[in-house]
Design a protein around this motif. Structure first.
Motif, PDB file in Angstrom:
ATOM      1  N   MET A 110       0.839  -1.189   0.000  1.00 33.22           N
ATOM      2  CA  MET A 110       0.000   0.000   0.000  1.00 33.22           C
ATOM      3  C   MET A 110       0.879   1.246   0.000  1.00 33.22           C
ATOM      4  SD  MET A 110      -2.926   1.162   2.715  1.00 33.22           S
ATOM      5  CE  MET A 110      -4.165   0.171   1.930  1.00 33.22           C
ATOM      6  N   SER A 111       0.495   2.226  -0.773  1.00 35.85           N
ATOM      7  CA  SER A 111       1.265   3.463  -0.876  1.00 35.85           C
ATOM      8  C   SER A 111       1.020   4.385   0.316  1.00 35.85           C
ATOM      9  CB  SER A 111       0.892   4.195  -2.161  1.00 35.85           C
ATOM     10  OG  SER A 111       1.566   5.435  -2.229  1.00 35.85           O
ATOM     11  N   PHE A 112       2.086   5.017   0.771  1.00 26.73           N
ATOM     12  CA  PHE A 112       2.002   6.000   1.849  1.00 26.73           C
ATOM     13  C   PHE A 112       1.741   7.399   1.309  1.00 26.73           C
ATOM     14  CE2 PHE A 112       4.148   2.592   4.009  1.00 26.73           C
ATOM     15  CZ  PHE A 112       3.863   2.758   5.352  1.00 26.73           C
ATOM     16  N   THR A 113       1.822   7.580  -0.007  1.00 34.78           N
ATOM     17  CA  THR A 113       1.716   8.914  -0.588  1.00 34.78           C
ATOM     18  C   THR A 113       0.435   9.613  -0.152  1.00 34.78           C
ATOM     19  OG1 THR A 113       3.065   8.338  -2.502  1.00 34.78           O
ATOM     20  CG2 THR A 113       1.564  10.187  -2.778  1.00 34.78           C
ATOM     21  N   GLY A 114       0.594  10.852   0.316  1.00 40.72           N
ATOM     22  CA  GLY A 114      -0.549  11.656   0.731  1.00 40.72           C
ATOM     23  C   GLY A 114      -0.144  12.707   1.737  1.00 40.72           C
ATOM     24  N   ALA A 118      20.524   6.200   9.498  1.00 40.96           N
ATOM     25  CA  ALA A 118      19.642   5.076   9.843  1.00 40.96           C
ATOM     26  C   ALA A 118      19.218   4.373   8.563  1.00 40.96           C
ATOM     27  CB  ALA A 118      18.415   5.573  10.605  1.00 40.96           C
ATOM     28  N   THR A 119      18.810   3.127   8.721  1.00 37.80           N
ATOM     29  CA  THR A 119      18.303   2.351   7.590  1.00 37.80           C
ATOM     30  C   THR A 119      16.848   1.989   7.855  1.00 37.80           C
ATOM     31  OG1 THR A 119      20.501   1.430   7.207  1.00 37.80           O
ATOM     32  CG2 THR A 119      18.649   0.276   6.187  1.00 37.80           C
ATOM     33  N   VAL A 120      15.969   2.461   6.987  1.00 39.28           N
ATOM     34  CA  VAL A 120      14.547   2.158   7.101  1.00 39.28           C
ATOM     35  C   VAL A 120      14.327   0.781   6.468  1.00 39.28           C
ATOM     36  CG1 VAL A 120      12.211   2.863   6.429  1.00 39.28           C
ATOM     37  CG2 VAL A 120      13.922   4.606   7.008  1.00 39.28           C
ATOM     38  N   GLN A 121      13.566  -0.065   7.157  1.00 44.65           N
ATOM     39  CA  GLN A 121      13.267  -1.408   6.668  1.00 44.65           C
ATOM     40  C   GLN A 121      11.766  -1.553   6.446  1.00 44.65           C
ATOM     41  OE1 GLN A 121      15.620  -3.482   5.851  1.00 44.65           O
ATOM     42  NE2 GLN A 121      17.359  -2.550   6.881  1.00 44.65           N
ATOM     43  N   ARG A 122      11.397  -2.545   5.665  1.00 41.52           N
ATOM     44  CA  ARG A 122       9.981  -2.848   5.455  1.00 41.52           C
ATOM     45  C   ARG A 122       9.669  -4.143   6.205  1.00 41.52           C
ATOM     46  NH1 ARG A 122       6.794  -0.828   1.488  1.00 41.52           N
ATOM     47  NH2 ARG A 122       8.551  -0.268   0.171  1.00 41.52           N
ATOM     48  N   GLU A 123       8.592  -4.107   6.984  1.00 41.90           N
ATOM     49  CA  GLU A 123       8.100  -5.307   7.679  1.00 41.90           C
ATOM     50  C   GLU A 123       6.627  -5.437   7.342  1.00 41.90           C
ATOM     51  OE1 GLU A 123       8.886  -5.076  11.885  1.00 41.90           O
ATOM     52  OE2 GLU A 123      11.069  -5.069  11.589  1.00 41.90           O
ATOM     53  N   GLY A 124       6.323  -6.280   6.379  1.00 41.95           N
ATOM     54  CA  GLY A 124       4.946  -6.388   5.903  1.00 41.95           C
ATOM     55  C   GLY A 124       4.550  -5.064   5.283  1.00 41.95           C
ATOM     56  N   GLY A 125       3.441  -4.489   5.721  1.00 38.97           N
ATOM     57  CA  GLY A 125       2.972  -3.205   5.201  1.00 38.97           C
ATOM     58  C   GLY A 125       3.515  -2.009   5.967  1.00 38.97           C
ATOM     59  N   ARG A 126       4.384  -2.266   6.937  1.00 37.93           N
ATOM     60  CA  ARG A 126       4.942  -1.177   7.755  1.00 37.93           C
ATOM     61  C   ARG A 126       6.361  -0.837   7.304  1.00 37.93           C
ATOM     62  NH1 ARG A 126       5.348  -2.543  13.656  1.00 37.93           N
ATOM     63  NH2 ARG A 126       6.416  -4.350  12.813  1.00 37.93           N
ATOM     64  N   ILE A 127       6.751   0.410   7.550  1.00 41.35           N
ATOM     65  CA  ILE A 127       8.157   0.755   7.441  1.00 41.35           C
ATOM     66  C   ILE A 127       8.635   1.039   8.859  1.00 41.35           C
ATOM     67  CG2 ILE A 127       8.155   1.523   5.045  1.00 41.35           C
ATOM     68  CD1 ILE A 127       7.995   4.411   6.031  1.00 41.35           C
ATOM     69  N   VAL A 128       9.840   0.565   9.170  1.00 39.05           N
ATOM     70  CA  VAL A 128      10.364   0.671  10.533  1.00 39.05           C
ATOM     71  C   VAL A 128      11.789   1.199  10.496  1.00 39.05           C
ATOM     72  CG1 VAL A 128       8.888  -1.155  11.442  1.00 39.05           C
ATOM     73  CG2 VAL A 128      11.133  -1.734  10.563  1.00 39.05           C
ATOM     74  N   TYR A 165      15.020   5.000  20.357  1.00 37.58           N
ATOM     75  CA  TYR A 165      13.698   4.391  20.221  1.00 37.58           C
ATOM     76  C   TYR A 165      13.521   3.799  18.829  1.00 37.58           C
ATOM     77  CZ  TYR A 165      12.317   8.724  17.821  1.00 37.58           C
ATOM     78  OH  TYR A 165      12.220   9.771  16.956  1.00 37.58           O
ATOM     79  N   LYS A 166      12.502   2.931  18.708  1.00 39.57           N
ATOM     80  CA  LYS A 166      12.140   2.348  17.420  1.00 39.57           C
ATOM     81  C   LYS A 166      10.830   2.975  16.967  1.00 39.57           C
ATOM     82  CE  LYS A 166      14.651  -1.841  17.886  1.00 39.57           C
ATOM     83  NZ  LYS A 166      14.831  -3.196  17.534  1.00 39.57           N
ATOM     84  N   HIS A 167      10.710   3.163  15.673  1.00 38.27           N
ATOM     85  CA  HIS A 167       9.547   3.845  15.110  1.00 38.27           C
ATOM     86  C   HIS A 167       9.011   3.036  13.926  1.00 38.27           C
ATOM     87  CE1 HIS A 167       7.097   7.378  14.096  1.00 38.27           C
ATOM     88  NE2 HIS A 167       7.368   7.090  12.843  1.00 38.27           N
ATOM     89  N   SER A 168       7.692   2.895  13.860  1.00 37.26           N
ATOM     90  CA  SER A 168       7.077   2.240  12.703  1.00 37.26           C
ATOM     91  C   SER A 168       5.932   3.101  12.189  1.00 37.26           C
ATOM     92  CB  SER A 168       6.563   0.839  13.067  1.00 37.26           C
ATOM     93  OG  SER A 168       5.452   0.921  13.917  1.00 37.26           O
ATOM     94  N   SER A 169       5.683   2.977  10.888  1.00 35.39           N
ATOM     95  CA  SER A 169       4.585   3.702  10.244  1.00 35.39           C
ATOM     96  C   SER A 169       3.850   2.732   9.341  1.00 35.39           C
ATOM     97  CB  SER A 169       5.118   4.855   9.393  1.00 35.39           C
ATOM     98  OG  SER A 169       5.855   5.761  10.170  1.00 35.39           O
ATOM     99  N   GLU A 170       2.527   2.856   9.324  1.00 33.40           N
ATOM    100  CA  GLU A 170       1.721   2.035   8.422  1.00 33.40           C
ATOM    101  C   GLU A 170       0.422   2.762   8.123  1.00 33.40           C
ATOM    102  OE1 GLU A 170       0.172  -1.706  10.029  1.00 33.40           O
ATOM    103  OE2 GLU A 170       0.492  -0.912  12.038  1.00 33.40           O
ATOM    104  N   ILE A 171      -0.236   2.328   7.056  1.00 32.10           N
ATOM    105  CA  ILE A 171      -1.541   2.877   6.696  1.00 32.10           C
ATOM    106  C   ILE A 171      -2.587   1.874   7.174  1.00 32.10           C
ATOM    107  CG2 ILE A 171      -3.054   3.627   4.816  1.00 32.10           C
ATOM    108  CD1 ILE A 171      -0.561   5.412   5.203  1.00 32.10           C
ATOM    109  N   VAL A 172      -3.499   2.353   8.020  1.00 28.34           N
ATOM    110  CA  VAL A 172      -4.567   1.513   8.565  1.00 28.34           C
ATOM    111  C   VAL A 172      -5.893   2.234   8.323  1.00 28.34           C
ATOM    112  CG1 VAL A 172      -5.508   0.417  10.633  1.00 28.34           C
ATOM    113  CG2 VAL A 172      -3.031   0.614  10.365  1.00 28.34           C
TER     114      VAL A 172
END
Length: 127
Positions: free
Chosen positions: A1-5, A81-91, A97-104
């Motif tokens: 899924m695209s995060f664009t917006g 830092a290196t951003v990784q993809r975990e399923g539909g999330r980027i982490v 601290y650790k940070h994740s983003s996803e579209i829900v």
């Protein structure tokens, strides 16, 4: 899924507790607590331009998933830092601290975790 917006902060949970945990001064926590800012994301495959637009200041980070990138914090501190993809999330691991983003459900949901404290920010899509 695209995060664009473009997204506007709708709610925050555990903001103060989390900020205290990572060592942010109380005065800064109070100033930032009620900021209504927008996040603008442009995604092209694994390439991202991620901007947070505050009153009088915009912070933009560009990164590619899986590649080390130089980023900047709101306070102007630069780090790699290196951003990784975990399923539909980027982490990403910011060190403290650790940070994740996803579209829900069409909303941008960001979760930061440190010292057993989780901070969740939910933003609604406005464009």
């Amino acid at each position: 899924m695209s995060f664009t917006g473009k997204y506007e902060v709708e709610s925050q949970e555990n903001y103060e507790s989390f900020m205290q945990t990572i060592g942010i001064p109380a005065e800064t926590i109070q100033k930032g607590k009620d900021f209504k800012f927008t996040t603008e994301v442009v995604q092209n495959g694994d390439d991202f331009t991620w901007s947070q637009i505050y009153p009088g200041h915009t912070m933009t980070n560009k990164f590619t998933v899986g590649k080390e990138s130089e980023m900047e914090t709101m306070s102007g501190k630069k780090f790699k830092a290196t951003v990784q993809r975990e399923g539909g999330r980027i982490v990403v691991d910011f060190g403290k601290y650790k940070h994740s983003s996803e579209i829900v459900g069409g909303k941008l949901v960001e979760v930061s975790e440190a010292g057993g404290v989780s901070f969740t920010r939910t933003s609604k899509k406005i464009a």
